[in-house]
Scaffold this active site. Structure first.
Site, mmCIF file in Angstrom:
data_model
loop_
_atom_site.group_PDB
_atom_site.id
_atom_site.type_symbol
_atom_site.label_atom_id
_atom_site.label_comp_id
_atom_site.label_asym_id
_atom_site.label_seq_id
_atom_site.Cartn_x
_atom_site.Cartn_y
_atom_site.Cartn_z
ATOM 1 C CG ASP A 135 2.437 -114.586 75.411
ATOM 2 O OD1 ASP A 135 1.849 -114.667 74.308
ATOM 3 O OD2 ASP A 135 3.373 -113.795 75.641
ATOM 4 C CG HIS B 13 3.111 -111.126 72.740
ATOM 5 N ND1 HIS B 13 3.744 -111.924 73.665
ATOM 6 C CD2 HIS B 13 4.093 -110.430 72.111
ATOM 7 C CE1 HIS B 13 5.058 -111.706 73.598
ATOM 8 N NE2 HIS B 13 5.287 -110.810 72.661
ATOM 9 C CB SER C 243 8.107 -111.818 71.694
ATOM 10 O OG SER C 243 8.080 -110.884 72.713
ATOM 11 N N GLY C 244 8.550 -115.048 71.627
ATOM 12 C CA GLY C 244 8.188 -116.258 70.897
ATOM 13 C C GLY C 244 9.305 -117.246 70.725
#
Length: 251
Positions: free
Chosen positions: A106, A62, A205-206
């Site tokens: 994801d 994402h 995120s990530g």
């Protein structure tokens, strides 16, 4: 050094998922950390990521965009640090079965336009063995430049970190009306004890969940208020996909 990149830092909107309840990391103690500056047209956001080969960064699917620039070797992302390497992304390779509604699969590999120079400030993090399980109770760590509170939109200039505990899958119950209704134990990890109040949050995120010096998870999603547990992509499930994708792209 792209000065434009860093002037943007002050008004970057938040991505889908800073560290809640954490503290500033020792500068360059996590040489694998990557800061991703992401553009969707004229809109910009940011994510974390981590260096798994000289020319590949692993992150969440994402965290995609029209254009991504990776900054390696950073501690204070608003400063022009001599340790920083700024490398554009040549190609984004999200997992072919990524579902943005359920957050399943994801995970994304970013192929860099040039190879990173490995040194004391920029380095690789090992990946786990395929399908390796990280039992509940293990204490791991997470880091990022994201928001440090649910009550303001301020993200952190410096890299923040926190210790978080791997929870049993039952701590992310798949109740139809609950926030974890899309939790998938085969592709996700439930991490962070509610009582401790430490968690990844928006902007992280990530980034990697580091357990026993390997990247076992990727910050994926969680509650709107940043209360733990949060959900991470289970990296060990995707080792065959990561290896195959990197092999296919190596010159």
């Amino acid at each position: 050094m792209d000065q434009h990149l860093f002037s943007l830092r002050y008004f970057l909107p938040q991505s889908e998922q800073g560290i809640i309840g954490g503290h500033e990391a020792q500068p360059h103690s996590r040489p694998y950390m990557a800061y991703l500056a992401i553009w969707h047209g004229n809109n910009s956001s940011f994510c974390g990521g981590f260096l798994v080969a000289k020319n590949f960064v692993l992150t969440a699917a994402h965290c995609n965009g029209d254009k991504i620039i990776v900054v390696l070797g950073a501690h204070n992302i608003t400063k022009n640090e001599s340790s920083q390497q700024v490398i554009p992304v040549r190609c984004q390779h999200p997992h072919q079965d990524y579902d943005k509604e359920s957050h399943n699969n994801d995970i994304m590999l970013l192929e860099l336009e040039s190879k990173a120079s490995l040194n004391g400030d920029v380095g690789l993090i090992p990946l786990p063995v395929a399908h390796q399980q990280m039992p509940p109770g293990n204490v791991c760590s997470v880091a990022g430049w994201g928001r440090t509170s649910a009550y303001n939109n301020l993200s952190s200039d410096t890299l923040q970190e926190a210790d978080v505990e791997v929870m049993p899958d039952s701590a992310c119950p798949r109740n139809r009306r609950g926030i974890y209704h899309d939790y998938n134990p085969s592709t996700m990890m439930c991490v962070g004890k509610k009582e401790k109040g430490k968690s990844s949050f928006k902007g992280d995120s990530g980034g990697p969940l580091v357990c026993q010096q390997t990247a076992q998870g990727i910050v994926s999603w969680g509650s709107e208020m940043g209360t733990p547990p949060a959900v991470y992509t289970r990296v060990s499930t995707f080792i065959p996909w990561i290896r195959k994708t990197m092999r296919m792209l190596q010159p």
